[in-house]
Design a protein around this motif. Structure first.
Motif, short mmCIF file in Angstrom:
data_model
loop_
_atom_site.label_atom_id
_atom_site.label_comp_id
_atom_site.label_asym_id
_atom_site.label_seq_id
_atom_site.Cartn_x
_atom_site.Cartn_y
_atom_site.Cartn_z
N ALA A 274 0.81 -1.21 0.00
CA ALA A 274 0.00 0.00 0.00
C ALA A 274 0.85 1.27 0.00
CB ALA A 274 -0.93 0.01 1.21
N GLY A 275 2.18 1.12 0.02
CA GLY A 275 3.05 2.28 -0.04
C GLY A 275 3.57 2.74 1.30
N LEU A 276 3.47 1.88 2.32
CA LEU A 276 3.94 2.21 3.66
C LEU A 276 4.99 1.19 4.10
CD1 LEU A 276 0.86 3.34 3.54
CD2 LEU A 276 1.10 3.49 6.01
N PRO A 277 6.27 1.47 3.92
CA PRO A 277 7.28 0.56 4.44
C PRO A 277 7.05 0.31 5.92
CG PRO A 277 8.28 2.27 3.10
CD PRO A 277 6.85 2.66 3.28
N ALA A 278 7.10 -0.95 6.33
CA ALA A 278 6.72 -1.32 7.70
C ALA A 278 7.68 -2.34 8.26
CB ALA A 278 5.29 -1.86 7.71
#
Length: 223
Positions: free
Chosen positions: A175-179
């Motif tokens: 989703a575009g959120l490095p986690a």
């Protein structure tokens, strides 16, 4: 309230989730984030409002949402009792936050695997039952996070290792959120897990001798 200190003397109406080990783990993660008067923070699933009050006590402008009316009432009473400004709304987090963005989003969503596919519509089980894989609400948060965060904004979410933290990390990254998983603790099984032992074993989610549950914090940032 400083560091990871949670407010004391909280009012908890019947059926409202009280602060537990997962709440404290999330508070410790939040204590490592910079909060201040210019920080807009959203809490998804506020329960008694403990974490929302912690953030407001550090100066953040806090919106807290919960699908449970008793939780909303309890959080409002606790905000009055502690003299802290909170915006507390009832309903589904996605619907009640449409068009708004935040610097920090925190969530302690339901994550306990349950035999029923449909989420409960009432009762204390709303705070923990999350479908057969425990991911019904977690996956919605992963999908919705980009629309909730400002550039540079941070998502902090706690969940059980039983419901596949790597899936959460992967979904957020997609989703575009490095986690990443930034904290972990082990706690004894509570009464809900103990009551479901046979079913959890059948689903391959627990071993026969398992007595402890790992909880993890997942931190993601929106760039």
């Amino acid at each position: 309230m400083t560091s990871a200190t949670l407010p004391t003397g909280l009012i908890a109406l019947p059926g409202v989730y009280r602060p537990q080990a997962d709440t404290r783990l999330l508070a410790e993660a939040l204590a490592r984030e910079d909060l201040g008067p210019r920080t807009d923070l959203l809490e998804i699933g506020t329960g008694t409002g403990a974490l929302a009050l912690h953030a407001a006590g550090r100066g953040a402008r806090v919106t807290a949402v919960d699908v449970s009316w008793p939780a909303v009432v309890a959080a409002r009473l606790n905000a009055l009792r502690h003299g802290l400004p909170l915006r507390i709304v009832h309903g589904d987090f996605a619907a009640r936050t449409a068009g708004r963005r935040y610097d920090v989003v925190i969530a302690n969503p339901p994550y306990v695997p349950a035999p029923e596919n449909r989420l409960p519509s009432r009762g204390p089980e709303r705070a923990w039952d999350a479908g057969p894989d425990g991911r019904v609400v977690i996956d919605r948060i992963c999908t919705g996070a980009p629309a909730l965060l400002r550039p540079g904004g941070v998502l902090l979410m706690v969940q059980s290792a039983m419901c596949r933290p790597q899936d959460t990390v992967d979904r957020l990254a997609t989703a575009g959120l490095p986690a990443e998983v930034t904290a972990r603790t082990s706690v004894p099984w509570g009464p809900v897990l103990r009551s479901r032992r046979a079913w959890l074993q059948q689903q391959g989610l627990a071993d026969e001798a398992e007595e402890r549950e790992d909880l993890v914090i997942i931190r993601a940032q929106y760039f």
